[in-house]
Design an enzyme around this catalytic site. Structure first.
Site, PDB file in Angstrom:
ATOM      1  CB  ALA A  66       5.610   2.278  -6.469  1.00  0.00           C
ATOM      2  N   GLY A 124       0.483   3.950  -4.645  1.00  0.00           N
ATOM      3  CA  GLY A 124       0.632   2.683  -3.926  1.00  0.00           C
ATOM      4  C   GLY A 124       0.267   2.783  -2.452  1.00  0.00           C
ATOM      5  CD  GLU A 127      -2.313   1.137  -6.615  1.00  0.00           C
ATOM      6  OE1 GLU A 127      -1.096   1.388  -6.533  1.00  0.00           O
ATOM      7  OE2 GLU A 127      -2.834   0.619  -7.602  1.00  0.00           O
ATOM      8  CD  GLU A 149      -1.148   5.516  -9.155  1.00  0.00           C
ATOM      9  OE1 GLU A 149      -2.166   6.241  -9.238  1.00  0.00           O
ATOM     10  OE2 GLU A 149      -0.965   4.718  -8.220  1.00  0.00           O
TER      11      GLU A 149
END
Ligand code: NAD
Length: 739
Positions: A66, A124, A127, A149
């Site tokens: 992200a 992300g 993910e 993260e």
């Protein structure tokens, strides 16, 4: 569509290529998520589309996760609005849930979706891949996948905390996520994170083949007969994972990291719920994490600040970039050899000088040992190792210095000797074709650079380049300027440090510079506690509870007690009547006189078994100070924690007041890379900023009243308290991000 290019082939496979314009690496912004959502919608509604393959158009990799800048810019964050606390929280949740919503939309679009991961896929990025029904990874040398993260104070909030445990089991997933582990292609395949590993360039084809031959549009966890590998929280085996995992994570983190606690909660609760509810639970914990001061400070320090300093954040403006090709290192001892190694590793030719050939050769042999270790661990090819070794020229001949861009002096810590070698080396350095551009750096740890600079014929070219031990592992380098050091010299020293891939911070000349000045009070506070009758085990346990890598006494053993005794006696000499002796320093000096030098000879505060294994506290410690407090109630534990952390932080504040350090980013990053200052805080001044200057001053005053003047806040902190300032607000002129 701005961030994805789409192309429907003759087989009805929609190839969606992720390629954020103007960026070297793909990250997920709101706009990229909107594009992905449109792709999922098209897959669902367009009968021509039989399946989807997602890949990246970047040579740098697939996706780094992200976009943190956008996330912290408020787009993802639940802003507190006193008029509408509920509404603000909901808005924060909606923003954070968007990634989950879109990934789930793709996963349930009714068509098979495969991902062709052509390089690094982190956070992300992985993910998204986990939300695809099939994952192909290429075997490129830089390819890796992982959910890192936790390293910046967050946990996977794009479905990762729900899909990974459902894919590989709670235990393996929790281990990977709590460490932020990255998997190379082979490891990812073995762990079951990807289905297939193929040579570079074949990933899209392999993904298309899967769609054409097998193409299953239902995720594993959406199938009727799905069972969590290893069992969920109520399964007899699965429940063990959570009982043990909880204890283990607590042991490692001492509850200092909200992200770790929330990760555990999200996995535990999520695995008991239907998938669509589970990702909502994940998003709630994610928003909660994002709002903590720890996450904000960690993101700022570990992501933005480190990135900025890694690019030479404190480099003086207007100085042309330099690229050192040859460095001469004076002194081939522990530090000199380490400096030679890291320089050669970066492709710099090294003239490694010592008093005689044998001593210089010994330094090179140390480098050879490091290379052999790296080769045996598969981290370096033998050819590369040999190439590095060939760059190091051991010699006693100062004549070979001529032609170097830089000299780094690392002889014994003795001002007269350093003055002599400086003169001898400069005579050769400032001759030949580099005479006008070369600079001279000293690696002294305690002698003021301005004093050493007196021996230099070109004090404007004289600078401190202070490494930390062991040089090959420690990432920080303090660059120390004097009032004579020129900007050009500072820029050149920084270019060298950046070239060897270390992080430079710029410090003005003063006793112990920045890192040691702040770190030594931590060990001294340990001695205070010891002399007050606290049990050594209690002191070190509470020391670790603060988030410091080790307690103060064991840290002293690691540094070496004789070195600390030497530093103490020299400080006392230099300060004269102003020196305030530390209780316990005499006892440590006695230990050294009795041959207890610390970890290096297996005897210090602890005994270190020769055969390896756990250290144990030396039984003789109780003869020095009688233990009166062996156990502490939570309140007392809190006070000891504060003493150990605040004594460092108040020293950092004094450094700002005196102009020893001027940039909060450098103080924060320096404290973490230099001596492992409680990473959960985001660093030594982020700690103060999070507490708030007013509250910090109040607490310091209380500690000073009880324990002495060393805690008295400097005027700077009192000013900041009055004005309600933070360090980043007051000193963070250089585009301090977030928080
Ligand atoms: P060391 O004793 O291991 O090495 C010093 C080397 O200098 C020896 O090999 C010695 O033979 C050589 N030397 C002495 N006179 C010389 C001369 N005239 N010409 C060339 N070489 C000569 O010491 P070290 O631990 O490597 O420390 C070196 C410097 O680095 C010191 O100034 C020290 O304060 C500083 N430093 C040490 C640490 C640490 O943790 N040890 C950390 C940062 C900085």
């Amino acid at each position: 569509m701005e961030n994805f290019k789409t192309e429907l082939d003759a087989d009805g496979i929609l190839l969606a290529t992720f390629d954020v314009p103007g960026k070297s690496m793909n990250t997920f912004t709101k706009s990229a998520l909107a594009d992905l959502s449109a792709i999922a919608e098209r897959a669902k509604t367009d009968v021509e589309v039989k399946g989807v393959v997602i890949t990246s158009g970047k040579t740098t990799g697939f996706c780094a996760g992200a976009d943190l800048e956008e996330m912290l810019g408020g787009a993802w964050e639940a802003k507190s609005d006193p008029n509408d606390p509920e509404g603000a929280l909901k808005a924060g949740f909606t923003a954070a849930f968007e990634m989950n919503r879109v990934y789930r939309q793709l996963e349930t679009c009714g068509k098979p979706v495969a991902v062709a991961i052509n390089g690094l896929a982190l956070g992300g990025g992985l993910e998204l891949s986990l939300a695809c029904h099939y994952r192909v990874l290429n075997d490129g040398p830089k390819t890796q996948v992982g959910l890192p993260e936790i390293k910046i104070g967050l946990f996977p909030g794009g479905g990762g905390s729900q899909r990974l445990p459902r894919l590989i089991g709670a235990q393996a997933a929790l281990m990977a996520m709590s460490e932020g582990k990255s998997f190379k292609p082979k490891e990812a395949l073995q762990a079951g994170i990807v289905h297939e590993v193929v040579p570079v360039g074949q990933e899209v084809e392999a993904a298309k083949t899967w769609i054409k031959t097998k193409g299953d549009a239902v995720a594993l966890w959406d199938k009727k007969d799905y069972k969590i590998p290893g069992g969920g929280p109520y399964h007899p085996a699965g429940s063990q994972v959570f009982i043990m995992g909880n204890a283990l994570l607590r042991k490692q983190s001492y509850g200092n990291y909200p992200a770790v606690v929330n990760l555990m909660r999200a996995v535990y609760e999520g695995l008991q719920l239907p998938f669509d509810t589970a990702i909502r639970v994940e998003s709630r914990y994610f928003v909660n994490t994002l709002q903590t001061p720890q996450a904000k400070a960690m993101i700022r320090t570990f992501f933005f600040n480190m990135q900025a300093l890694g690019k030479g954040g404190g480099r003086p403006a207007g100085q042309p970039k330099t690229d050192p090709q040859q460095v001469a290192v004076l002194g081939a001892g522990m530090m000199g050899a380490g400096i030679a190694y890291v320089s050669a590793l970066a492709g710099i030719r090294v003239i490694l000088i010592d008093r005689d050939q044998a001593a210089a050769d010994k330094g090179k042999a140390h480098c050879e040992g490091l290379i052999k270790k790296a080769v045996s661990r598969g981290k370096m090819t033998p050819e590369k190792g040999q190439g590095i070794l060939d760059l190091i020229v051991p010699t006693p001949d100062y004549g070979q210095i001529t032609g170097s861009d830089l000299v780094i002096e690392a002889v014994f810590e003795n001002a007269e000797l350093k003055a002599t070698v400086t003169k001898d080396a400069e005579a050769k350095l400032y001759a030949g074709d580099k005479a006008d551009t070369a600079i001279f750096g000293s690696n002294t740890s305690t002698i003021p650079i301005s004093l050493l600079g007196k021996a230099s014929g070109k004090p404007e070219n004289f600078i401190g380049i202070h490494f930390f031990s062991p040089v090959d592992k420690m990432l920080l380098v303090e660059i120390i300027t004097t009032d004579k050091t020129s900007d050009a010299t500072l820029a050149k020293a920084m270019d060298y440090v950046l070239k060897i891939k270390k992080t430079p911070i710029v410090v003005n000349d003063s006793r112990f510079f920045f890192a040691n000045r702040c770190f030594i009070p931590f060990t001294a506070e340990g001695l205070h506690l010891w002399s007050e009758g606290y049990a050594p085990a209690l002191i070190d346990n509470v020391g670790r509870m603060t988030g410091m890598p080790r307690g103060p006494l064991e840290m002293m053993d690691d540094v070496a007690l004789d070195l600390l005794v030497k530093i103490t006696s020299e400080t006392a000499k230099a300060m004269g009547d102003a020196y305030v002796p530390i209780p316990g320093e005499k006892e440590v000096a006695d230990m050294v006189a009795d041959g207890r030098l610390g970890r290096k000879n297996g005897k210090g505060f602890y005994d270190y078994p020769e055969a390896g294994g756990n250290k144990s506290l030396w039984s003789g410690l109780s003869d020095k100070f009688t233990v009166t407090t062996a156990e502490a109630e939570p309140e007392l534990v809190e006070e000891i924690k504060k003493r150990l952390l605040y004594i460092q932080a108040v020293t950092a504040a004094r450094c700002f007041e005196e102009g020893v350090i001027t940039d909060p980013r450098e103080a924060d990053v320096g404290s973490i890379l230099g001596w492992g200052f409680a990473p959960w805080s985001g660093g030594i001044v982020s700690l103060i900023d999070a507490i708030g200057a007013a509250k910090f001053v109040e607490e310091l005053d209380a500690l000073a009243a009880k324990h002495g003047d060393r805690f008295t806040p400097p005027q700077l902190l009192r000013d900041m308290a009055t004005k309600g300032e933070t360090f980043y607000g007051r000193f963070g002129k250089k585009e301090a991000k977030a928080a």
